[in-house]
Design a protein around this motif. Structure first.
Motif, PDB file in Angstrom:
ATOM      1  N   HIS A  29      13.879  26.673  42.621  1.00 34.18           N
ATOM      2  CA  HIS A  29      13.683  27.384  41.356  1.00 34.18           C
ATOM      3  C   HIS A  29      14.578  26.765  40.293  1.00 34.18           C
ATOM      4  CE1 HIS A  29      11.970  31.413  43.059  1.00 34.18           C
ATOM      5  NE2 HIS A  29      11.330  30.340  43.490  1.00 34.18           N
ATOM      6  N   ARG A  30      13.985  26.477  39.141  1.00 34.21           N
ATOM      7  CA  ARG A  30      14.749  25.827  38.087  1.00 34.21           C
ATOM      8  C   ARG A  30      15.053  26.749  36.920  1.00 34.21           C
ATOM      9  NH1 ARG A  30      11.230  20.673  36.900  1.00 34.21           N
ATOM     10  NH2 ARG A  30      12.915  20.199  35.453  1.00 34.21           N
ATOM     11  N   SER A  31      14.444  27.917  36.907  1.00 37.22           N
ATOM     12  CA  SER A  31      14.675  28.870  35.824  1.00 37.22           C
ATOM     13  C   SER A  31      15.595  29.986  36.311  1.00 37.22           C
ATOM     14  CB  SER A  31      13.345  29.463  35.358  1.00 37.22           C
ATOM     15  OG  SER A  31      13.564  30.525  34.449  1.00 37.22           O
ATOM     16  N   VAL A  32      16.658  30.223  35.557  1.00 40.58           N
ATOM     17  CA  VAL A  32      17.582  31.315  35.860  1.00 40.58           C
ATOM     18  C   VAL A  32      17.746  32.172  34.612  1.00 40.58           C
ATOM     19  CG1 VAL A  32      19.933  31.949  36.481  1.00 40.58           C
ATOM     20  CG2 VAL A  32      18.839  29.999  37.597  1.00 40.58           C
ATOM     21  N   SER A  33      17.545  33.464  34.786  1.00 39.42           N
ATOM     22  CA  SER A  33      17.700  34.409  33.679  1.00 39.42           C
ATOM     23  C   SER A  33      18.800  35.400  34.011  1.00 39.42           C
ATOM     24  CB  SER A  33      16.396  35.174  33.441  1.00 39.42           C
ATOM     25  OG  SER A  33      15.342  34.297  33.121  1.00 39.42           O
ATOM     26  N   TYR A  49      17.961  29.999  31.352  1.00 37.84           N
ATOM     27  CA  TYR A  49      18.231  28.573  31.430  1.00 37.84           C
ATOM     28  C   TYR A  49      17.176  27.896  32.287  1.00 37.84           C
ATOM     29  CZ  TYR A  49      22.702  29.134  29.183  1.00 37.84           C
ATOM     30  OH  TYR A  49      23.682  29.403  28.268  1.00 37.84           O
ATOM     31  N   PHE A  50      16.822  26.706  31.850  1.00 31.39           N
ATOM     32  CA  PHE A  50      15.862  25.881  32.595  1.00 31.39           C
ATOM     33  C   PHE A  50      16.297  24.442  32.448  1.00 31.39           C
ATOM     34  CE2 PHE A  50      11.964  24.813  34.604  1.00 31.39           C
ATOM     35  CZ  PHE A  50      11.499  23.655  33.983  1.00 31.39           C
ATOM     36  N   SER A  51      16.467  23.780  33.565  1.00 33.61           N
ATOM     37  CA  SER A  51      16.905  22.380  33.565  1.00 33.61           C
ATOM     38  C   SER A  51      18.118  22.172  32.676  1.00 33.61           C
ATOM     39  CB  SER A  51      15.744  21.469  33.112  1.00 33.61           C
ATOM     40  OG  SER A  51      14.742  21.446  34.071  1.00 33.61           O
ATOM     41  N   GLU A  52      19.115  23.006  32.859  1.00 35.24           N
ATOM     42  CA  GLU A  52      20.419  22.895  32.195  1.00 35.24           C
ATOM     43  C   GLU A  52      20.377  23.212  30.702  1.00 35.24           C
ATOM     44  OE1 GLU A  52      22.917  19.529  33.667  1.00 35.24           O
ATOM     45  OE2 GLU A  52      21.055  18.916  34.680  1.00 35.24           O
ATOM     46  N   THR A  53      19.247  23.713  30.208  1.00 37.45           N
ATOM     47  CA  THR A  53      19.115  24.005  28.783  1.00 37.45           C
ATOM     48  C   THR A  53      18.823  25.490  28.595  1.00 37.45           C
ATOM     49  OG1 THR A  53      18.262  21.794  28.340  1.00 37.45           O
ATOM     50  CG2 THR A  53      17.842  23.489  26.671  1.00 37.45           C
ATOM     51  N   GLN A  54      19.491  26.087  27.612  1.00 36.00           N
ATOM     52  CA  GLN A  54      19.186  27.474  27.309  1.00 36.00           C
ATOM     53  C   GLN A  54      17.861  27.514  26.554  1.00 36.00           C
ATOM     54  OE1 GLN A  54      21.065  30.195  24.125  1.00 36.00           O
ATOM     55  NE2 GLN A  54      22.223  30.687  25.973  1.00 36.00           N
ATOM     56  N   ARG A  55      16.913  28.220  27.119  1.00 36.20           N
ATOM     57  CA  ARG A  55      15.566  28.208  26.558  1.00 36.20           C
ATOM     58  C   ARG A  55      15.296  29.460  25.738  1.00 36.20           C
ATOM     59  NH1 ARG A  55      10.697  26.739  30.608  1.00 36.20           N
ATOM     60  NH2 ARG A  55      11.270  28.742  31.509  1.00 36.20           N
ATOM     61  N   GLY A  66      26.505  31.167  28.580  1.00 39.17           N
ATOM     62  CA  GLY A  66      26.155  30.747  29.930  1.00 39.17           C
ATOM     63  C   GLY A  66      25.954  29.258  29.992  1.00 39.17           C
ATOM     64  N   ARG A  67      25.730  28.796  31.184  1.00 36.93           N
ATOM     65  CA  ARG A  67      25.386  27.403  31.372  1.00 36.93           C
ATOM     66  C   ARG A  67      24.681  27.249  32.710  1.00 36.93           C
ATOM     67  NH1 ARG A  67      30.996  24.106  32.703  1.00 36.93           N
ATOM     68  NH2 ARG A  67      31.931  25.610  34.122  1.00 36.93           N
ATOM     69  N   GLN A  68      24.016  26.120  32.857  1.00 34.41           N
ATOM     70  CA  GLN A  68      23.341  25.829  34.118  1.00 34.41           C
ATOM     71  C   GLN A  68      23.683  24.412  34.534  1.00 34.41           C
ATOM     72  OE1 GLN A  68      18.995  25.634  34.104  1.00 34.41           O
ATOM     73  NE2 GLN A  68      18.918  26.594  36.123  1.00 34.41           N
ATOM     74  N   PHE A  69      23.897  24.246  35.795  1.00 31.67           N
ATOM     75  CA  PHE A  69      24.289  22.945  36.325  1.00 31.67           C
ATOM     76  C   PHE A  69      23.066  22.194  36.853  1.00 31.67           C
ATOM     77  CE2 PHE A  69      28.729  23.847  35.886  1.00 31.67           C
ATOM     78  CZ  PHE A  69      28.829  25.220  36.051  1.00 31.67           C
ATOM     79  N   GLU A  75      26.128  29.924  35.532  1.00 28.48           N
ATOM     80  CA  GLU A  75      27.287  30.789  35.309  1.00 28.48           C
ATOM     81  C   GLU A  75      27.115  31.503  33.985  1.00 28.48           C
ATOM     82  OE1 GLU A  75      30.952  28.424  37.564  1.00 28.48           O
ATOM     83  OE2 GLU A  75      30.801  28.355  35.380  1.00 28.48           O
ATOM     84  N   MET A  76      27.638  32.721  33.943  1.00 35.17           N
ATOM     85  CA  MET A  76      27.660  33.486  32.711  1.00 35.17           C
ATOM     86  C   MET A  76      29.111  33.824  32.410  1.00 35.17           C
ATOM     87  SD  MET A  76      25.992  37.161  31.800  1.00 35.17           S
ATOM     88  CE  MET A  76      27.485  38.084  31.998  1.00 35.17           C
ATOM     89  N   ASN A  77      29.485  33.671  31.159  1.00 37.16           N
ATOM     90  CA  ASN A  77      30.861  33.940  30.745  1.00 37.16           C
ATOM     91  C   ASN A  77      30.862  35.002  29.656  1.00 37.16           C
ATOM     92  OD1 ASN A  77      33.295  33.222  28.762  1.00 37.16           O
ATOM     93  ND2 ASN A  77      33.850  32.587  30.822  1.00 37.16           N
ATOM     94  N   VAL A  78      31.779  35.934  29.788  1.00 34.24           N
ATOM     95  CA  VAL A  78      31.979  36.922  28.733  1.00 34.24           C
ATOM     96  C   VAL A  78      33.445  36.846  28.314  1.00 34.24           C
ATOM     97  CG1 VAL A  78      31.695  39.307  27.989  1.00 34.24           C
ATOM     98  CG2 VAL A  78      30.284  38.410  29.855  1.00 34.24           C
ATOM     99  N   SER A  79      33.675  36.581  27.045  1.00 39.47           N
ATOM    100  CA  SER A  79      35.044  36.483  26.545  1.00 39.47           C
ATOM    101  C   SER A  79      35.430  37.766  25.818  1.00 39.47           C
ATOM    102  CB  SER A  79      35.181  35.281  25.606  1.00 39.47           C
ATOM    103  OG  SER A  79      34.335  35.448  24.479  1.00 39.47           O
TER     104      SER A  79
END
Lengths: 116, 111
Positions: A29-33, A49-55, A66-69, A75-79
């Motif tokens: 799976h390449r899509s992460v929500s 995210y899909f293929s390391e890009t926020q879509r 967030g980001r995708q490797f 990973e999701m980050n909350v500051s």
């Protein structure tokens, strides 16, 4: 076949801190929500995210990122955490069909974040 | 902006009863509609996925229908069991657009 794995399962943080949540999608799976679930607002979309890009991105402040490797893990980050960030954070993975269609979404068990 | 509504918000039925959960969406330009169940404090379990070109999907005692023209989907549960007690969520997906979830129907099946 392993499902969607989210770590950690539980987190307690204090206001002003930052937090990073992790999501490993189903193999292939390449899509992460990411979603935030609270009793008052229900399930709200954060970003995809899909293929390391926020879509796609929902209506959340810039403190949420967030980001995708390359292996599709995300990973999701909350500051600068606020009390209102206390919620169950869910991630979902899916395959994406040609033309933008979406196959079945599979969810992880979530990370329960408590901000004190 | 897509809006998804689920009625009723809560439902309590005796074991063995057949029941219908409703899901309405405002934008008919969807790629698919998916039904989930969620147990307290847990993630979502996918039940059925209906592609926009389909009218219904069946899995065991569950049957979901989709009527894009009227913006409605229903989830039919036959011969309900106490183990069916959970919150049921529907989600409309617009392809590249974000997935929009309904607010859910909390189901309680009484033995």
């Amino acid at each position: 076949k392993a499902g969607v794995t989210q770590t950690p399962r539980y987190l307690i943080k204090t206001r002003g801190q930052q937090v990073t949540l992790s999501c490993s999608p189903i193999s292939g799976h390449r899509s992460v929500s990411w979603y935030q679930q609270t009793p008052g607002q229900g399930l709200q979309f954060l970003f995809e995210y899909f293929s390391e890009t926020q879509r796609n991105k929902g209506n959340f402040p810039g403190r949420f990122s967030g980001r995708q490797f390359s292996n599709s893990r995300s990973e999701m980050n909350v500051s600068t955490l606020e009390l209102g960030d206390s919620a169950l954070y869910l991630c979902a993975s899916s395959q994406t069909k040609t033309g933008g269609g979406r196959t079945e979404a599979f969810f992880g068990q979530g990370t329960r974040l408590t901000v004190v | 902006k897509q809006e998804v509504t689920q009625i009723p918000a809560a439902l309590s039925v005796p074991e063995g009863e057949n029941l219908v959960l409703n899901c309405s969406f405002t934008d008919s330009a969807i790629y698919n509609l998916q039904w989930f169940r969620q147990d307290p404090g847990k993630g979502l379990t996918s039940l059925l996925l209906i592609q926009s070109s389909q009218r219904e999907q069946t899995s065991g005692r569950l049957n979901a229908s989709l009527d894009k023209s009227s913006g409605r989907s229903t989830l039919y549960i036959a011969a309900s069991q106490p183990g069916d007690s959970a919150t049921y969520l529907c989600a409309a997906s617009g392809g590249y657009q974000k997935v929009t979830f309904g607010t859910g129907t909390k189901l309680q099946v009484i033995p």
